[in-house]
Write a protein that holds these residues in place. Structure first.
Motif, PDB file in Angstrom:
ATOM      1  N   ILE A 257       0.848  -1.196   0.000  1.00  9.36           N
ATOM      2  CA  ILE A 257       0.000   0.000   0.000  1.00  9.36           C
ATOM      3  C   ILE A 257       0.885   1.248   0.000  1.00  9.36           C
ATOM      4  O   ILE A 257       2.086   1.173   0.237  1.00  9.36           O
ATOM      5  N   GLU A 258       0.274   2.389  -0.268  1.00  9.03           N
ATOM      6  CA  GLU A 258       0.978   3.666  -0.283  1.00  9.03           C
ATOM      7  C   GLU A 258       1.218   4.165   1.138  1.00  9.03           C
ATOM      8  O   GLU A 258       0.509   3.778   2.070  1.00  9.03           O
ATOM      9  N   LYS A 259       2.213   5.042   1.287  1.00  8.83           N
ATOM     10  CA  LYS A 259       2.556   5.589   2.603  1.00  8.83           C
ATOM     11  C   LYS A 259       1.367   6.299   3.244  1.00  8.83           C
ATOM     12  O   LYS A 259       1.107   6.124   4.437  1.00  8.83           O
ATOM     13  N   SER A 260       0.629   7.085   2.469  1.00  6.12           N
ATOM     14  CA  SER A 260      -0.507   7.814   3.035  1.00  6.12           C
ATOM     15  C   SER A 260      -1.597   6.861   3.521  1.00  6.12           C
ATOM     16  O   SER A 260      -2.232   7.105   4.556  1.00  6.12           O
ATOM     17  N   THR A 261      -1.795   5.764   2.799  1.00  5.10           N
ATOM     18  CA  THR A 261      -2.784   4.768   3.209  1.00  5.10           C
ATOM     19  C   THR A 261      -2.345   4.097   4.501  1.00  5.10           C
ATOM     20  O   THR A 261      -3.145   3.910   5.428  1.00  5.10           O
ATOM     21  N   LEU A 262      -1.064   3.749   4.586  1.00  3.55           N
ATOM     22  CA  LEU A 262      -0.542   3.132   5.802  1.00  3.55           C
ATOM     23  C   LEU A 262      -0.675   4.093   6.984  1.00  3.55           C
ATOM     24  O   LEU A 262      -1.081   3.680   8.079  1.00  3.55           O
ATOM     25  N   THR A 263      -0.358   5.353   6.768  1.00  3.86           N
ATOM     26  CA  THR A 263      -0.466   6.337   7.843  1.00  3.86           C
ATOM     27  C   THR A 263      -1.888   6.405   8.376  1.00  3.86           C
ATOM     28  O   THR A 263      -2.102   6.436   9.599  1.00  3.86           O
ATOM     29  N   ARG A 264      -2.873   6.409   7.484  1.00  2.00           N
ATOM     30  CA  ARG A 264      -4.277   6.439   7.918  1.00  2.00           C
ATOM     31  C   ARG A 264      -4.633   5.195   8.729  1.00  2.00           C
ATOM     32  O   ARG A 264      -5.339   5.261   9.725  1.00  2.00           O
ATOM     33  N   ARG A 265      -4.130   4.037   8.297  1.00  6.17           N
ATOM     34  CA  ARG A 265      -4.432   2.784   9.015  1.00  6.17           C
ATOM     35  C   ARG A 265      -3.768   2.770  10.391  1.00  6.17           C
ATOM     36  O   ARG A 265      -4.369   2.336  11.373  1.00  6.17           O
ATOM     37  N   ILE A 266      -2.538   3.243  10.459  1.00  4.66           N
ATOM     38  CA  ILE A 266      -1.852   3.315  11.749  1.00  4.66           C
ATOM     39  C   ILE A 266      -2.592   4.271  12.671  1.00  4.66           C
ATOM     40  O   ILE A 266      -2.841   3.966  13.842  1.00  4.66           O
ATOM     41  N   ASP A 267      -2.962   5.444  12.147  1.00  2.00           N
ATOM     42  CA  ASP A 267      -3.689   6.423  12.949  1.00  2.00           C
ATOM     43  C   ASP A 267      -5.000   5.832  13.474  1.00  2.00           C
ATOM     44  O   ASP A 267      -5.359   6.028  14.640  1.00  2.00           O
ATOM     45  N   SER A 268      -5.711   5.115  12.629  1.00  2.00           N
ATOM     46  CA  SER A 268      -6.985   4.516  13.019  1.00  2.00           C
ATOM     47  C   SER A 268      -6.795   3.503  14.142  1.00  2.00           C
ATOM     48  O   SER A 268      -7.516   3.515  15.147  1.00  2.00           O
ATOM     49  N   ALA A 269      -5.806   2.622  13.992  1.00  2.00           N
ATOM     50  CA  ALA A 269      -5.546   1.607  15.016  1.00  2.00           C
ATOM     51  C   ALA A 269      -4.986   2.255  16.290  1.00  2.00           C
ATOM     52  O   ALA A 269      -5.273   1.793  17.406  1.00  2.00           O
ATOM     53  N   ALA A 270      -4.228   3.324  16.145  1.00  2.00           N
ATOM     54  CA  ALA A 270      -3.679   4.026  17.316  1.00  2.00           C
ATOM     55  C   ALA A 270      -4.797   4.683  18.123  1.00  2.00           C
ATOM     56  O   ALA A 270      -4.758   4.680  19.362  1.00  2.00           O
ATOM     57  N   ARG A 271      -5.788   5.254  17.449  1.00  2.00           N
ATOM     58  CA  ARG A 271      -6.912   5.872  18.158  1.00  2.00           C
ATOM     59  C   ARG A 271      -7.653   4.845  19.022  1.00  2.00           C
ATOM     60  O   ARG A 271      -8.234   5.202  20.046  1.00  2.00           O
ATOM     61  N   LEU A 272      -7.606   3.574  18.619  1.00  2.00           N
ATOM     62  CA  LEU A 272      -8.255   2.508  19.393  1.00  2.00           C
ATOM     63  C   LEU A 272      -7.318   1.932  20.456  1.00  2.00           C
ATOM     64  O   LEU A 272      -7.693   1.010  21.184  1.00  2.00           O
ATOM     65  N   GLY A 273      -6.088   2.448  20.530  1.00  2.00           N
ATOM     66  CA  GLY A 273      -5.136   1.981  21.525  1.00  2.00           C
ATOM     67  C   GLY A 273      -4.481   0.655  21.180  1.00  2.00           C
ATOM     68  O   GLY A 273      -3.934  -0.018  22.060  1.00  2.00           O
ATOM     69  N   LEU A 274      -4.480   0.294  19.889  1.00  2.00           N
ATOM     70  CA  LEU A 274      -3.955  -1.006  19.474  1.00  2.00           C
ATOM     71  C   LEU A 274      -2.501  -0.948  19.006  1.00  2.00           C
ATOM     72  O   LEU A 274      -1.773  -1.929  19.135  1.00  2.00           O
TER      73      LEU A 274
END
Length: 151
Positions: free
Chosen positions: A71-88
């Protein structure tokens, strides 16, 4: 004299294989969604492969995750941010490069993922209990070989 079915067999087999791979892919998407929701009901299913990669490592560089997930860097960043908001997951300093950050599961993320994995393995054992263990090993070997030619 050659049998016309023998000549058609590779094409017929390839068509059947394509159909089964598509069906497996479709089921895999449902499996991924159920697995993601078992970790956290708010987890987007597209984030689940990220967690699985992180499960087997202490921490991974974003460049490695981009390559592994395709995947692209921006897509990965969004996925990391999403999982981070859930504390994962969390971003941590790279001990070898002060400018870089690594991505890791949080202790809570690891705990939840391991609970989901244990339940998944329990279901696999239950569903495959009537199968010969050699068949299961052969299936895993063949799927690995198939994956190798699809890369």
């Amino acid at each position: 004299m050659t049998d016309p079915l023998d000549e058609a067999a590779p094409g017929v087999a390839a068509a059947a294989l394509e159909q089964e791979v598509f069906a497996l892919w479709r089921r895999g998407r449902s499996y991924m969604a159920a697995s993601a929701h078992a970790v956290d009901p708010k987890l987007d299913p597209v984030c689940y492969p990220l967690l699985v990669l992180l499960r087997d490592a202490d921490a991974i560089a974003m460049s490695e995750l981009i390559g592994a997930l395709g995947i692209e860097k921006s897509t990965l960043t969004r996925r990391i941010d999403s999982a981070a908001r859930l504390g994962l997951v969390e971003r941590i300093p790279d001990p070898h490069d002060a400018r870089a950050r690594l991505v890791a599961l949080t202790p809570e993320g690891r705990r939840r993922l391991e609970e989901q994995r244990a339940e998944t393995f329990r279901r696999w054992r239950e569903r495959l209990s009537a199968w010969d263990p050699d068949d299961v090993r052969q299936l895993a070997t063949l799927m690995h070989r198939l994956g190798g030619i699809l890369d």
